[in-house]
Design a protein around this motif. Structure first.
Motif, PDB file in Angstrom:
ATOM      1  N   THR A  51      -1.615   9.522  -3.350  1.00  0.00           N
ATOM      2  CA  THR A  51      -2.566   9.789  -2.266  1.00  0.00           C
ATOM      3  C   THR A  51      -2.219  11.095  -1.560  1.00  0.00           C
ATOM      4  O   THR A  51      -2.542  11.278  -0.397  1.00  0.00           O
ATOM      5  CB  THR A  51      -2.549   8.628  -1.255  1.00  0.00           C
TER       6      THR A  51
ATOM      7  N   TRP B   2      -4.968  17.297  -6.147  1.00  0.00           N
ATOM      8  CA  TRP B   2      -4.529  15.933  -5.813  1.00  0.00           C
ATOM      9  C   TRP B   2      -3.599  15.444  -6.903  1.00  0.00           C
ATOM     10  O   TRP B   2      -3.957  15.420  -8.080  1.00  0.00           O
ATOM     11  CB  TRP B   2      -5.733  15.009  -5.635  1.00  0.00           C
TER      12      TRP B   2
ATOM     13  N   TRP C 231      -2.782  13.825   3.095  1.00  0.00           N
ATOM     14  CA  TRP C 231      -2.544  12.438   2.674  1.00  0.00           C
ATOM     15  C   TRP C 231      -3.793  11.619   2.966  1.00  0.00           C
ATOM     16  O   TRP C 231      -4.365  11.726   4.040  1.00  0.00           O
ATOM     17  CB  TRP C 231      -1.356  11.831   3.424  1.00  0.00           C
ATOM     18  N   THR C 232      -4.207  10.790   2.009  1.00  0.00           N
ATOM     19  CA  THR C 232      -5.362   9.911   2.210  1.00  0.00           C
ATOM     20  C   THR C 232      -4.871   8.506   2.499  1.00  0.00           C
ATOM     21  O   THR C 232      -3.712   8.173   2.285  1.00  0.00           O
ATOM     22  CB  THR C 232      -6.278   9.867   0.986  1.00  0.00           C
TER      23      THR C 232
ATOM     24  N   ALA D 105      -8.552  12.141   5.282  1.00  0.00           N
ATOM     25  CA  ALA D 105      -7.218  12.643   4.934  1.00  0.00           C
ATOM     26  C   ALA D 105      -6.653  13.384   6.136  1.00  0.00           C
ATOM     27  O   ALA D 105      -7.388  14.073   6.846  1.00  0.00           O
ATOM     28  CB  ALA D 105      -7.293  13.570   3.728  1.00  0.00           C
TER      29      ALA D 105
ATOM     30  N   ASP E 255      -9.179  16.012   7.468  1.00  0.00           N
ATOM     31  CA  ASP E 255     -10.197  16.329   6.476  1.00  0.00           C
ATOM     32  C   ASP E 255     -11.140  15.133   6.397  1.00  0.00           C
ATOM     33  O   ASP E 255     -10.716  14.043   6.011  1.00  0.00           O
ATOM     34  CB  ASP E 255      -9.501  16.575   5.130  1.00  0.00           C
TER      35      ASP E 255
ATOM     36  N   ARG F 251     -10.896  14.100  -5.311  1.00  0.00           N
ATOM     37  CA  ARG F 251     -10.196  13.162  -4.435  1.00  0.00           C
ATOM     38  C   ARG F 251     -10.419  11.746  -4.940  1.00  0.00           C
ATOM     39  O   ARG F 251     -11.536  11.353  -5.244  1.00  0.00           O
ATOM     40  CB  ARG F 251     -10.697  13.296  -2.999  1.00  0.00           C
TER      41      ARG F 251
ATOM     42  N   ASN G  91     -10.590   8.952  -3.574  1.00  0.00           N
ATOM     43  CA  ASN G  91     -11.622   8.238  -2.835  1.00  0.00           C
ATOM     44  C   ASN G  91     -12.177   9.181  -1.778  1.00  0.00           C
ATOM     45  O   ASN G  91     -11.614  10.222  -1.512  1.00  0.00           O
ATOM     46  CB  ASN G  91     -11.072   6.947  -2.219  1.00  0.00           C
ATOM     47  N   ASP G  92     -13.265   8.813  -1.231  1.00  0.00           N
ATOM     48  CA  ASP G  92     -13.880   9.679  -0.222  1.00  0.00           C
ATOM     49  C   ASP G  92     -13.455   9.264   1.168  1.00  0.00           C
ATOM     50  O   ASP G  92     -14.268   9.164   2.083  1.00  0.00           O
ATOM     51  CB  ASP G  92     -15.405   9.634  -0.351  1.00  0.00           C
ATOM     52  N   SER G  93     -12.169   9.027   1.338  1.00  0.00           N
ATOM     53  CA  SER G  93     -11.680   8.592   2.636  1.00  0.00           C
ATOM     54  C   SER G  93     -11.110   9.765   3.428  1.00  0.00           C
ATOM     55  O   SER G  93     -10.890  10.847   2.906  1.00  0.00           O
ATOM     56  CB  SER G  93     -10.617   7.509   2.462  1.00  0.00           C
TER      57      SER G  93
END
Length: 182
Positions: free
Chosen positions: A136, A131, A180-181, A30, A45, A24, A26-28
């Motif tokens: 994103t 991904w 989606w992130t 989702a 997520d 991923r 980024n670790d944001s």
């Protein structure tokens, strides 16, 4: 402690060591949608350090479609009618490339009406997540391997059944979707 327990512990520790290399971008957080026989709906997520928690609120669209076609009128069908499906996974990602993670962990899928209780299955989860480069957006397939059937409610204490036949329920609990992130 038996050899099987030692192997499981070593595998879990190895998963947590490899986690920071996940695909991923980024670790944001989702959000997304998933589709499956017993779970079609919205998911979220959430990365929490070395693990990822995935939760979903769904509807058993495949089950209700077949029920509609069969025009059956059984007591079991009435039991399922008012229920939603909730899903939850706790997994550890293992990077298998720049854009692909394999997540291994535990999962559950349960029917509930959010008031009187729930019944469902729990077991292992094997989730592939791809991904799209420079985007994103991610695609996933979540394969579930149930090993336990459980029931819990306000009038019913927690009870569980473990059966060698339950992994076959994974044919119905498996989902695929898009994340989606931000």
């Amino acid at each position: 402690m038996g050899n099987r327990h030692k192997i499981i512990i070593i595998a879990i520790v190895a998963m947590f060591i490899l986690t920071p290399l996940s695909a991923r971008a980024n670790d944001s957080l989702a959000i997304g949608v998933q589709g499956g026989f017993l779970a079609t709906g919205a998911v979220i997520d959430i990365p929490l350090g070395p693990i990822v928690v995935n939760a979903g609120v769904n509807y058993p669209a495949g089950w209700l479609y077949i029920r509609t076609l069969s025009e059956s009128d059984s007591t079991f069908d009435d039991l399922v009618d008012p229920y939603f499906t909730v899903t939850a996974d706790v997994t550890a990602p293992i990077p298998l490339g720049d854009n692909f993670d394999l997540k291994i962990g535990a999962s559950t899928l349960a029917f509930t009406d959010f008031t009187s209780g729930m019944f469902g299955v729990a077991g292992a989860a094997l989730k592939g997540e791809y991904w799209i480069p420079e985007k994103t957006t991610g695609l996933f397939v979540n394969l579930n391997i149930p090993i336990m059937l459980y029931v819990v409610g306000e009038d019913t204490p927690f009870s569980a059944i473990i059966s060698p036949w339950l992994p076959l329920a994974g044919l119905f609990t498996t989902t695929a979707g898009v994340l989606w992130t931000f």
